[in-house]
Design an enzyme around this catalytic site. Structure first.
Site, PDB file in Angstrom:
ATOM      1  N   GLN A 114      16.500 -43.814  25.635  1.00  0.00           N
ATOM      2  CA  GLN A 114      16.436 -43.426  27.041  1.00  0.00           C
ATOM      3  C   GLN A 114      17.011 -44.499  27.956  1.00  0.00           C
ATOM      4  O   GLN A 114      17.578 -44.191  29.011  1.00  0.00           O
ATOM      5  CB  GLN A 114      14.986 -43.134  27.428  1.00  0.00           C
ATOM      6  CG  GLN A 114      14.816 -42.268  28.658  1.00  0.00           C
ATOM      7  CD  GLN A 114      15.092 -40.802  28.375  1.00  0.00           C
ATOM      8  OE1 GLN A 114      14.700 -40.267  27.351  1.00  0.00           O
ATOM      9  NE2 GLN A 114      15.777 -40.138  29.287  1.00  0.00           N
ATOM     10  N   LYS A 129       9.305 -43.630  27.466  1.00  0.00           N
ATOM     11  CA  LYS A 129       8.992 -42.378  26.778  1.00  0.00           C
ATOM     12  C   LYS A 129       7.513 -42.378  26.430  1.00  0.00           C
ATOM     13  O   LYS A 129       6.879 -43.431  26.362  1.00  0.00           O
ATOM     14  CB  LYS A 129       9.820 -42.252  25.501  1.00  0.00           C
ATOM     15  CG  LYS A 129      10.075 -40.818  25.070  1.00  0.00           C
ATOM     16  CD  LYS A 129      11.141 -40.122  25.902  1.00  0.00           C
ATOM     17  CE  LYS A 129      11.428 -38.723  25.389  1.00  0.00           C
ATOM     18  NZ  LYS A 129      12.528 -38.078  26.099  1.00  0.00           N
ATOM     19  N   GLY A 168       9.008 -33.663  30.868  1.00  0.00           N
ATOM     20  CA  GLY A 168       8.695 -32.924  29.660  1.00  0.00           C
ATOM     21  C   GLY A 168       9.606 -33.295  28.502  1.00  0.00           C
ATOM     22  O   GLY A 168      10.632 -33.939  28.663  1.00  0.00           O
ATOM     23  N   ASP A 169       9.208 -32.882  27.325  1.00  0.00           N
ATOM     24  CA  ASP A 169      10.007 -33.023  26.106  1.00  0.00           C
ATOM     25  C   ASP A 169       9.479 -31.951  25.155  1.00  0.00           C
ATOM     26  O   ASP A 169       8.875 -30.969  25.616  1.00  0.00           O
ATOM     27  CB  ASP A 169       9.869 -34.440  25.526  1.00  0.00           C
ATOM     28  CG  ASP A 169      10.904 -34.761  24.448  1.00  0.00           C
ATOM     29  OD1 ASP A 169      12.035 -35.105  24.810  1.00  0.00           O
ATOM     30  OD2 ASP A 169      10.580 -34.663  23.245  1.00  0.00           O
ATOM     31  N   THR A 213      19.460 -29.755  30.396  1.00  0.00           N
ATOM     32  CA  THR A 213      19.893 -30.430  29.170  1.00  0.00           C
ATOM     33  C   THR A 213      20.909 -29.575  28.422  1.00  0.00           C
ATOM     34  O   THR A 213      21.956 -30.078  27.975  1.00  0.00           O
ATOM     35  CB  THR A 213      18.695 -30.758  28.275  1.00  0.00           C
ATOM     36  OG1 THR A 213      17.724 -31.483  29.029  1.00  0.00           O
ATOM     37  CG2 THR A 213      19.123 -31.600  27.082  1.00  0.00           C
ATOM     38  N   ASN A 244      14.176 -24.762  24.546  1.00  0.00           N
ATOM     39  CA  ASN A 244      14.802 -24.839  25.864  1.00  0.00           C
ATOM     40  C   ASN A 244      16.251 -25.308  25.810  1.00  0.00           C
ATOM     41  O   ASN A 244      17.146 -24.695  26.410  1.00  0.00           O
ATOM     42  CB  ASN A 244      13.970 -25.773  26.752  1.00  0.00           C
ATOM     43  CG  ASN A 244      14.613 -26.045  28.087  1.00  0.00           C
ATOM     44  OD1 ASN A 244      15.372 -26.993  28.231  1.00  0.00           O
ATOM     45  ND2 ASN A 244      14.330 -25.222  29.078  1.00  0.00           N
ATOM     46  N   SER A 382      16.500 -34.601  36.397  1.00  0.00           N
ATOM     47  CA  SER A 382      15.192 -35.142  36.782  1.00  0.00           C
ATOM     48  C   SER A 382      15.354 -36.156  37.910  1.00  0.00           C
ATOM     49  O   SER A 382      14.554 -36.199  38.851  1.00  0.00           O
ATOM     50  CB  SER A 382      14.526 -35.809  35.573  1.00  0.00           C
ATOM     51  OG  SER A 382      13.937 -34.856  34.730  1.00  0.00           O
TER      52      SER A 382
END
Length: 450
Positions: A114, A129, A168-169, A213, A244, A382
Site C-alpha cells: 500500500q 492495512k 474496505g477490502d 478498483t 467487487n 478513496s
C-alpha cells in the site's frame, strides 16, 4: 528467487530474521528490493540514511482482541490488526480485510504494498492495512454488526482523518463500513466523515468508489493497449474472481469493446463464449450471494459451462486479469496463458501472481502490470472521497470517473517513464516499484531520521 544487490540482500536477510514465518510479507519485500539495484547505485543516499531499512519496518503494529456475541448467545473471540506502515506522504491509508486467512504477515504484506501504491497515485496518503480473522460468510447481519462494533471500539483510538483512514477490502463492503462508521461516530460524538472511506452515497461516500478498483484496472490496461496502438475491440479477456473488483472490471471491459469469456470463485469457474452476462452475474453474486455454478445453471442452454475446481487460466484469452487473491496464478498458469496467446496480465488483486509467474511472463514476452500500479484506482478514489469530505462537497459520477481515468493514465505514464530512466524499458513492475519508492524515500529524507 533472483539474487539481490549486496546492500539490499543484507536488508532482506534482516527482514527475514525480524519477521519469521511471514511468507507473504517476505515475498512483497523481495519483489520491491529486486527492482532497486539501479536506484541505490544512482542514489547512495538512500542506503547511507538507511531509508530502505526503515521503510521495511512498520511505524506501528497494533494487534487486539475482538470479543463479540453470536446469535446463540455464545461469546466468540477474534483477533484484530492494524499495521500503520508509513506516513511520510500523509495519513496512513488502506483497507480492512475480514477473512479467516488474516494474520500479521498478510496484513504487513498488504500494508507494505500500500505504501507504493498510494505513492503512485500522486495523492497525499501514506500506507497502512488492517483486518481480522473473522469470517463474515454465513453470519447474520446482527452478528456482523456486533463484531464490527467490537472491532471499532478498539480501533477507534488509533484512527482519524489526519492519522489513519481505513477502507474496505475482502469481506468488508458497504454494510461493514456502515457498522464501523456508526460505532466510531457513537464513540467519538463526532461526524468525522473523513475517517473511513467506502461509505454510502447518502452519508459521505463518493460516486465511483464501488467501481473504482475494477474500472481503474481496465483504464490501466487500456493505456497499455494505447501505447501499442491497440484497443479492447475484439479482445478475449479472462477475469478471476467474481467479487467487487472482478465484477466492475468485467463491466468496464465490456464498455470498452472487449469480451470477458470466463470468471471464477473459490468453487470453480464458468466459461461463457458469448460473453459474461453482467446483470446475471451481479444478481448471482451480489443479490443472491450464491456460488458461480448458479450463473451457468441460470444461463441454461445458452452455451455457458461450469468447471468445478481447476484453473480459470486454462481458458484461452488475449488479456488476463487476476482479481481474486494473493498467489492465485503460478508459473504453470503463466506458461499456459502464454501458450494460448495471452499478451497482457494485469493484477486486480494484491500480489495474485507468484514470483515464478512473473518470471515466466518476462521470459515469454507477456506484458505484466503489478497490482500496486494496476489496481491503485480503489485507493485513488478513496482519496478523492477524502477530498470531498474535507470540502463538504459531492461530485458527479462522470466527474469522478474522469478524475480516476486521469490518475490511472498518470500512473501508467510514470511507470513507463521511470522504467526507461533506470534502464528497464517497458518493465511496468520495475517502473512501479522504483517510482513508488523514490517519492516515499525522498519524503523520508526530508523529514529526518524518524
Amino acid at each position: 528467487m533472483p539474487a539481490l544487490d549486496e546492500k539490499l540482500l543484507a536488508i532482506y536477510d534482516e527482514v527475514l530474521s525480524r519477521n519469521p514465518g511471514e511468507t507473504e510479507f517476505h515475498q512483497s519485500v523481495h519483489e520491491v528490493l529486486d527492482s532497486l539495484g539501479p536506484v541505490v547505485a544512482k542514489h547512495p543516499e538512500y542506503t547511507d540514511a538507511e531509508v530502505i531499512r526503515r521503510l521495511c519496518e512498520p511505524e506501528r503494529q497494533i494487534i487486539f482482541r475482538v470479543p463479540w456475541v453470536d446469535d446463540s448467545g455464545q461469546v466468540q473471540i477474534n483477533r484484530g490488526f492494524r499495521v500503520e506502515f508509513n506516513s511520510a506522504l500523509g495519513p496512513y491509508k488502506g483497507g480492512l480485510r475480514f477473512h479467516p486467512s488474516v494474520y500479521l504477515g498478510i496484513v504487513k504484506f498488504l500494508g507494505f504494498e500500500q505504501i507504493f501504491k498510494n505513492s503512485l497515485t500522486g495523492m497525499p496518503i501514506g500506507g497502512g492495512k488492517g483486518g481480522s480473522d473473522f469470517d463474515p460468510k454465513g453470519r447474520s447481519d446482527g452478528e456482523i454488526m456486533r463484531f464490527c462494533q467490537s472491532f471499532m471500539t478498539e480501533l477507534s483510538r488509533h484512527i482519524g482523518e489526519y492519522t489513519d483512514v481505513p477502507a474496505g477490502d475482502i469481506g468488508v463492503g458497504g454494510r461493514e463500513i456502515g457498522y464501523l462508521f456508526g460505532q466510531y461516530k457513537r464513540i467519538t460524538n463526532r461526524y468525522e466523515s473523513g475517517v473511513l472511506t467506502g461509505k454510502g452515497l447518502t452519508w459521505g461516500g463518493s460516486q465511483v468508489r464501488t467501481e473504482a478498483t475494477g474500472y481503474g484496472l481496465v483504464f490501466f490496461v487500456s493505456e497499455i493497449l494505447n501505447a501499442r496502438g491497440e484497443s479492447f475491440d475484439g479482445k478475449r479477456v479472462v477475469v478471476s474472481g467474481s467479487g467487487n473488483v472482478a465484477v466492475y472490471a468485467i463491466e468496464k471491459v465490456q464498455q470498452l469493446g472487449g469480451t470477458v469469456v470466463a470468471c471464477s470463485d473459490s468453487s470453480g469457474y464458468v466459461v461463457d463464449e458469448k460473453g459474461i452476462d453482467l446483470a446475471l452475474l451481479k444478481e448471482v453474486k451480489e443479490v443472491r450471494r450464491e456460488r458461480i455454478s448458479a450463473y451457468a445453471e441460470a444461463r441454461g442452454g445458452s452455451g455457458a459451462s461450469y468447471v468445478a475446481g481447476g484453473s480459470v487460466w486454462d481458458v484461452a484469452c488475449d488479456i488476463a486479469l487476476p482479481c481474486a487473491t494473493q498467489n492465485e496464478l503460478n508459473g504453470h498458469d503463466a506458461a499456459t496463458l502464454a501458450d494460448h496467446g495471452c499478451t497482457i496480465v494485469a493484477e486486480g488483486a494484491n500480489m495474485p501472481c507468484t514470483p515464478e509467474a512473473v518470471r515466466a511472463f518476462a521470459a515469454r514476452g507477456v506484458t505484466f502490470a503489478p497490482g500496486k500500479a494496476a489496481n491503485a484506482g480503489g485507493v485513488a478514489t478513496s482519496a478523492l472521497e477524502m477530498q470531498q469530505n474535507a470540502s463538504r462537497d459531492s461530485w458527479t459520477f462522470e466527474h469522478t470517473e474522469e478524475r480516476l481515468a486521469e490518475i490511472m493514465r498518470g500512473i501508467h505514464d510514470r511507470c513507463l517513464e521511470t522504467a526507461e530512466e533506470y534502464g528497464t524499458p517497458a518493465n511496468y513492475a520495475a517502473g512501479a516499484n522504483i517510482a513508488g519508492f523514490t517519492q516515499v524515500a525522498d519524503a523520508m529524507l526530508a523529514l529526518g531520521v524518524i
